[in-house]
Design an enzyme around this catalytic site. Sequence first.
Site, mmCIF file in Angstrom:
data_model
loop_
_atom_site.group_PDB
_atom_site.id
_atom_site.type_symbol
_atom_site.label_atom_id
_atom_site.label_comp_id
_atom_site.label_asym_id
_atom_site.label_seq_id
_atom_site.Cartn_x
_atom_site.Cartn_y
_atom_site.Cartn_z
ATOM 1 N N ASP A 117 -3.721 5.169 -2.193
ATOM 2 C CA ASP A 117 -3.338 6.594 -1.822
ATOM 3 C C ASP A 117 -2.114 6.828 -1.698
ATOM 4 O O ASP A 117 -1.319 5.874 -1.036
ATOM 5 C CB ASP A 117 -4.174 7.014 -0.606
ATOM 6 C CG ASP A 117 -5.582 6.658 -0.297
ATOM 7 O OD1 ASP A 117 -6.252 7.023 -1.603
ATOM 8 O OD2 ASP A 117 -6.071 6.127 0.544
ATOM 9 N N GLU A 191 -12.676 1.629 -10.741
ATOM 10 C CA GLU A 191 -13.562 2.688 -10.836
ATOM 11 C C GLU A 191 -12.402 4.035 -11.110
ATOM 12 O O GLU A 191 -12.765 4.518 -11.851
ATOM 13 C CB GLU A 191 -14.177 3.136 -9.622
ATOM 14 C CG GLU A 191 -15.538 2.208 -9.726
ATOM 15 C CD GLU A 191 -15.419 1.164 -8.415
ATOM 16 O OE1 GLU A 191 -14.216 0.761 -8.008
ATOM 17 O OE2 GLU A 191 -16.632 0.575 -8.179
ATOM 18 N N TYR A 192 -11.333 4.048 -10.107
ATOM 19 C CA TYR A 192 -10.370 4.985 -10.497
ATOM 20 C C TYR A 192 -9.777 4.927 -11.937
ATOM 21 O O TYR A 192 -9.592 5.947 -12.532
ATOM 22 C CB TYR A 192 -9.427 5.057 -9.545
ATOM 23 C CG TYR A 192 -9.624 5.863 -8.355
ATOM 24 C CD1 TYR A 192 -10.634 5.629 -7.464
ATOM 25 C CD2 TYR A 192 -8.858 7.110 -7.832
ATOM 26 C CE1 TYR A 192 -11.294 6.557 -6.348
ATOM 27 C CE2 TYR A 192 -9.204 7.844 -6.651
ATOM 28 C CZ TYR A 192 -10.331 7.500 -6.231
ATOM 29 O OH TYR A 192 -10.577 8.444 -5.020
HETATM 30 C C1 LIG Z 1 -7.812 5.982 -4.406
HETATM 31 S S1 LIG Z 1 -9.109 4.852 -3.893
HETATM 32 C C2 LIG Z 1 -8.802 3.658 -5.158
HETATM 33 C C3 LIG Z 1 -10.069 2.766 -5.026
HETATM 34 C C4 LIG Z 1 -9.998 1.508 -5.923
HETATM 35 N N1 LIG Z 1 -8.764 0.735 -5.607
HETATM 36 C C5 LIG Z 1 -9.972 1.904 -7.404
HETATM 37 O O1 LIG Z 1 -8.929 1.680 -7.985
HETATM 38 O O2 LIG Z 1 -10.949 2.444 -7.871
HETATM 39 C C6 LIG Z 1 -7.994 4.210 -2.500
HETATM 40 C C7 LIG Z 1 -8.777 3.429 -1.499
HETATM 41 O O3 LIG Z 1 -7.986 2.878 -0.597
HETATM 42 C C8 LIG Z 1 -8.562 2.702 0.945
HETATM 43 N N2 LIG Z 1 -7.344 2.654 1.772
HETATM 44 C C9 LIG Z 1 -6.461 3.336 1.847
HETATM 45 N N3 LIG Z 1 -5.470 2.887 3.042
HETATM 46 C C10 LIG Z 1 -6.174 1.748 3.533
HETATM 47 C C11 LIG Z 1 -5.778 0.735 4.467
HETATM 48 N N4 LIG Z 1 -4.825 1.056 5.022
HETATM 49 N N5 LIG Z 1 -6.608 -0.368 4.514
HETATM 50 C C12 LIG Z 1 -8.078 -0.194 3.897
HETATM 51 N N6 LIG Z 1 -8.455 0.590 2.861
HETATM 52 C C13 LIG Z 1 -7.189 1.519 2.683
HETATM 53 C C14 LIG Z 1 -9.308 4.272 0.657
HETATM 54 O O4 LIG Z 1 -10.247 4.337 1.807
HETATM 55 C C15 LIG Z 1 -9.737 4.346 -0.757
HETATM 56 O O5 LIG Z 1 -11.017 3.962 -0.673
#
Ligand SMILES: C[S@@+](CC[C@H](N)C(=O)[O-])C[C@H]1O[C@@H](n2cnc3c(N)ncnc32)[C@H](O)[C@@H]1O
Length: 211
Positions: A117, A191-192
């Site tokens: 994020d 996935e993203y």
């Molecule tokens: C934009 S998504 C990307 C998901 C995956 N990595 C992809 O590329 O398809 C970012 C993910 O990071 C998780 N996330 C963000 N900050 C986090 C943290 N401090 N600890 C664990 N998960 C976190 C969010 O909940 C979200 O599911």
Amino acid sequence: MRMRKVPWAVEYLEKSQRLEKEPAKWKGKWHNRLHTKDLHVEIGCGKGQYSLDMAKMYPESGFIAIEKNESASGIAAKKFDEDPAEKKLALIVEDAADLGEWFKEGEVDVIHLNFSDPWPKKRYAKRRLSSDSFIRQYLQVLSDSGRIEMKTDNGALFEYSVLMFLDYGFRLKDFQVDFRKEEHPEDAITEYEAKFIEKGQPIYRAVFQKK
Ligand SMILES: C[S@@+](CC[C@H](N)C(=O)[O-])C[C@H]1O[C@@H](n2cnc3c(N)ncnc32)[C@H](O)[C@@H]1O
């Protein structure tokens, strides 16, 4: 992009074989737990496809996927449980802010940050996975030759992260502003990432070496 609530996720997580409810219990013992020589940790694994595919591609390596969102991690847990490569996979459903409590100094070989994020507003900069408190913990848990592999679609987050990691003494080992322009069969698509590739957007990637 906010994830839609998955109604069965919390209940599923309770019975998942891959969920590690007390990660601190395994501090210093993850190699034995996963019967592996090298340990990869993916932070923010979303629905888990990357760790699952990488575990299949690198059967000698162990993968620990961390995700704080219960809906996404419920889907990841189900995928892991249903796949025969599951034995070298574990899932931690927590905020990675506590990472240093779960891994011993030098225990981790590779940290993957995939499409983290971006938190563009300055007041939320501390939530970025490449902000100070996270990097200090990465330095602590990574082995001497450990590395961070980062991919993102977000130019601003990429610039910020490169400067941050260099500031903390990491060496830039690899750097691409259009990673998927060429074939990279050695690295799974998240996935993203699949969505950005479909839209024709470039993928930024960097590898930061600890020493
Ligand atoms: C934009 S998504 C990307 C998901 C995956 N990595 C992809 O590329 O398809 C970012 C993910 O990071 C998780 N996330 C963000 N900050 C986090 C943290 N401090 N600890 C664990 N998960 C976190 C969010 O909940 C979200 O599911």
